[in-house]
Design a protein around this motif. Structure first.
Motif, short mmCIF file in Angstrom:
data_model
loop_
_atom_site.label_atom_id
_atom_site.label_comp_id
_atom_site.label_asym_id
_atom_site.label_seq_id
_atom_site.Cartn_x
_atom_site.Cartn_y
_atom_site.Cartn_z
N LEU A 188 0.83 -1.21 0.00
CA LEU A 188 0.00 0.00 0.00
C LEU A 188 0.86 1.26 0.00
O LEU A 188 0.59 2.22 -0.72
CB LEU A 188 -0.92 0.00 1.22
N ALA A 189 1.93 1.24 0.83
CA ALA A 189 2.82 2.40 0.90
C ALA A 189 3.47 2.69 -0.45
O ALA A 189 3.53 3.84 -0.89
CB ALA A 189 3.90 2.16 1.96
N LYS A 190 3.92 1.64 -1.12
CA LYS A 190 4.54 1.81 -2.44
C LYS A 190 3.55 2.41 -3.43
O LYS A 190 3.88 3.35 -4.17
CB LYS A 190 5.05 0.46 -2.94
N ARG A 191 2.33 1.90 -3.45
CA ARG A 191 1.32 2.40 -4.38
C ARG A 191 0.87 3.81 -4.02
O ARG A 191 0.35 4.53 -4.87
CB ARG A 191 0.11 1.46 -4.39
N SER A 192 1.09 4.21 -2.77
CA SER A 192 0.69 5.54 -2.32
C SER A 192 1.80 6.57 -2.47
O SER A 192 1.65 7.72 -2.05
CB SER A 192 0.24 5.48 -0.85
N GLY A 193 2.93 6.15 -3.04
CA GLY A 193 4.04 7.07 -3.25
C GLY A 193 4.88 7.33 -2.02
O GLY A 193 5.63 8.32 -1.97
N MET A 194 4.78 6.47 -1.02
CA MET A 194 5.60 6.62 0.19
C MET A 194 6.90 5.86 0.00
O MET A 194 6.90 4.74 -0.51
CB MET A 194 4.83 6.09 1.40
N SER A 195 7.99 6.45 0.43
CA SER A 195 9.29 5.79 0.25
C SER A 195 10.16 6.00 1.48
O SER A 195 9.86 6.83 2.35
CB SER A 195 10.00 6.32 -0.99
N GLY A 196 11.23 5.23 1.54
CA GLY A 196 12.13 5.31 2.69
C GLY A 196 11.52 4.65 3.92
O GLY A 196 10.65 3.78 3.82
N ILE A 197 11.98 5.06 5.10
CA ILE A 197 11.58 4.44 6.36
C ILE A 197 10.10 4.67 6.64
O ILE A 197 9.63 5.81 6.63
CB ILE A 197 12.42 4.99 7.52
N GLN A 198 9.38 3.58 6.89
CA GLN A 198 7.95 3.65 7.21
C GLN A 198 7.78 3.43 8.72
O GLN A 198 7.44 2.34 9.17
CB GLN A 198 7.18 2.60 6.42
N TYR A 253 4.36 -3.22 14.49
CA TYR A 253 4.64 -4.65 14.34
C TYR A 253 6.06 -5.04 14.73
O TYR A 253 6.42 -6.21 14.66
CB TYR A 253 4.42 -5.06 12.87
N LEU A 254 6.87 -4.07 15.13
CA LEU A 254 8.31 -4.32 15.22
C LEU A 254 8.87 -4.05 16.60
O LEU A 254 8.47 -3.11 17.29
CB LEU A 254 9.03 -3.48 14.16
N LYS A 255 9.83 -4.86 16.97
CA LYS A 255 10.41 -4.85 18.31
C LYS A 255 11.41 -3.70 18.49
O LYS A 255 11.54 -3.14 19.57
CB LYS A 255 11.11 -6.19 18.53
N SER A 256 12.13 -3.39 17.43
CA SER A 256 13.17 -2.36 17.49
C SER A 256 13.00 -1.45 16.27
O SER A 256 13.74 -1.56 15.30
CB SER A 256 14.55 -3.02 17.49
N PRO A 257 12.00 -0.58 16.29
CA PRO A 257 11.60 0.17 15.09
C PRO A 257 12.73 1.00 14.50
O PRO A 257 13.49 1.67 15.21
CB PRO A 257 10.47 1.06 15.59
N GLN A 258 12.81 0.96 13.18
CA GLN A 258 13.76 1.80 12.46
C GLN A 258 13.19 3.20 12.36
O GLN A 258 12.01 3.39 12.03
CB GLN A 258 14.00 1.22 11.06
N THR A 259 14.02 4.19 12.63
CA THR A 259 13.58 5.58 12.60
C THR A 259 14.60 6.42 11.83
O THR A 259 15.70 5.96 11.51
CB THR A 259 13.45 6.17 14.02
N ALA A 260 14.22 7.66 11.56
CA ALA A 260 15.15 8.59 10.94
C ALA A 260 16.33 8.83 11.87
O ALA A 260 16.21 8.72 13.10
CB ALA A 260 14.45 9.91 10.62
N GLU A 261 17.47 9.14 11.29
CA GLU A 261 18.69 9.34 12.07
C GLU A 261 18.48 10.40 13.15
O GLU A 261 17.97 11.49 12.89
CB GLU A 261 19.85 9.75 11.16
N GLY A 262 18.86 10.06 14.39
CA GLY A 262 18.74 11.00 15.50
C GLY A 262 17.37 11.02 16.16
O GLY A 262 17.19 11.70 17.17
N LEU A 263 16.40 10.28 15.60
CA LEU A 263 15.05 10.27 16.15
C LEU A 263 14.86 9.03 17.01
O LEU A 263 14.97 7.91 16.50
CB LEU A 263 14.02 10.28 15.01
#
Length: 394
Positions: free
Chosen positions: A327-337, A343-353
């Motif tokens: 859905l994100a790809k079809r909605s034009g969203m890119s990079g870290i979601q 759903y995730l134990k150790s969420p990926q975030t933007a640098e410094g966040l």
């Protein structure tokens, strides 16, 4: 099965998420993948002993036709596995083979779109080096067959190079490096990671926010697990366990924030153990002992014994991540979601966040993202307008 509230509570609009956003239909999905063993899905599922034989036999014909492709594998990253169905060649050659596999699979099955979810083993612990800092350095390292590129990174690179969304269900670095983030932006592709939030950590992200909300102090939180499936076997190696430990340890600290609440959590002792116990198979069992204190420092305890089924908890997460990444790809969203951190134990975030590990805040973020995509009002749960209107009328 989940619902989402739209508009004010008085409107009583609670559609199913699948009816609210244009998710791919289950009948339109084709499953495939790679494995270090050649067993087809029926054989693998029978050996795993997660599902009852009656259930498996009901779909035996459908499962037998799903045969894994040879895996990109390096035993150094999962020392307790003996891969017998693996690719050969350099890192670069394996990446090219994975891309060829994807193209062949897509054509053979008449697929319009592909999504990759890493459901493989936890890799050994290691930290990013100079080859992981830029896409140019990473691609040169691929050509050089640099062993600091893990198998999961080979899959992630192949997917992102082709503009295919990738989510990481293990605590490995994988897409959580600058080179992959750069590639994801270049190909306008969504990424998410890391580590499926299933058993014990799920409980922590439910309970810890409640303790923090009521300003109940925590002196110690001891967690131990026994697990007998292949995941447990891999984690029986100290180097692989450390990767999982780092992922699990950060959750409490991020929620309780000892540096901001030293009186309540400054002396928090957090200990985690995972032991391989073959008799349990996929039936993971966890124990938590939590030493808390309340008013006037009076001590109390909470004890949790969670007898869960690891794959039963993980499978819906993998499916949701696939559907939402698409859905994100079809909605034009890119990079870290980051909205998929639910759903995730150790969420990926933007640098410094810093990551947000409170599951309730994660759910609000996910739902508001869906509302935003569909042009609905975001919901803050403030609710004052219901009562202010009554005051105005009076």
């Amino acid at each position: 099965m989940g619902s989402i509230r739209l508009g004010k509570r008085t409107e009583n609009r609670y559609p199913k998420v699948k009816d609210f956003v244009p998710l791919a239909k289950l009948d339109d999905i084709v499953f495939g993948g790679w494995d270090v063993y050649s067993d087809n899905v029926f054989e693998a599922a029978t050996k795993a002993k997660v599902l009852e034989a009656e259930l498996l036999n009901a779909v035996k014909a459908e499962l037998e036709v799903v045969v894994p492709m040879k895996a990109a594998f390096d035993k150094n990253y999962a020392k307790n596995l003996i891969g017998t169905h693996v690719k050969t060649g350099t890192r670069y050659e394996m990446a090219q083979e994975v891309m060829n596999d994807i193209t062949t699979f897509k054509e053979k099955n008449g697929c319009d779109r592909i999504v990759l979810i890493w459901c493989g083993s936890t890799e050994i612990y290691y930290e990013a080096t100079e080859i992981h800092q830029t896409l140019a350095k990473f691609e040169q390292a691929l050509l050089d067959d640099d062993k600091r590129i893990s198998p999961s990174m080979i899959y992630a690179y192949a997917a992102l190079k082709m503009g295919i969304p990738f989510a990481n269900g293990a605590p490995n670095l994988t897409v959580d490096i600058p080179a992959m983030i750069e590639l994801a932006k270049l190909t306008e592709t969504p990424i998410a990671g890391k580590d499926f939030k299933t058993g014990q950590t799920l409980m922590k992200t439910i309970l810890a926010p409640g303790l923090a909300a009521r300003s109940l102090g925590v002196r110690g939180w001891f967690s131990t697990n026994i697990l007998g499936n292949r995941d447990g076997l891999v984690l029986d190696d100290p180097d692989n366990f450390k990767t999982k430990e780092v992922s699990k340890l950060g959750v409490l600290e991020d929620i309780l924030r000892p540096e901001d609440n030293p009186e309540l959590y400054g002396d928090l002792y957090h200990k985690i153990r995972i032991d391989y116990y073959p008799p349990h198979g996929d039936n993971k069992e966890s124990w938590d002992n939590i030493d808390i204190f309340g008013w006037l420092g009076y001590k109390m305890q909470i004890k949790i014994n969670f007898l869960c089924r690891d794959s039963i908890l993980a499978a819906p997460i993998a499916l949701d991540l696939a559907l939402f990444s698409d859905l994100a790809k079809r909605s034009g969203m890119s990079g870290i979601q980051e909205w998929l951190s639910f759903y995730l134990k150790s969420p990926q975030t933007a640098e410094g966040l810093p990551p947000e590990n409170d599951i309730f805040k994660q759910l609000i973020k996910l739902q508001n993202t869906l509302r935003h995509l569909m042009g609905e009002d975001l919901i803050t749960h403030l609710g004052l307008d219901y009562y202010q209107e009554l005051v105005d009328v009076l």
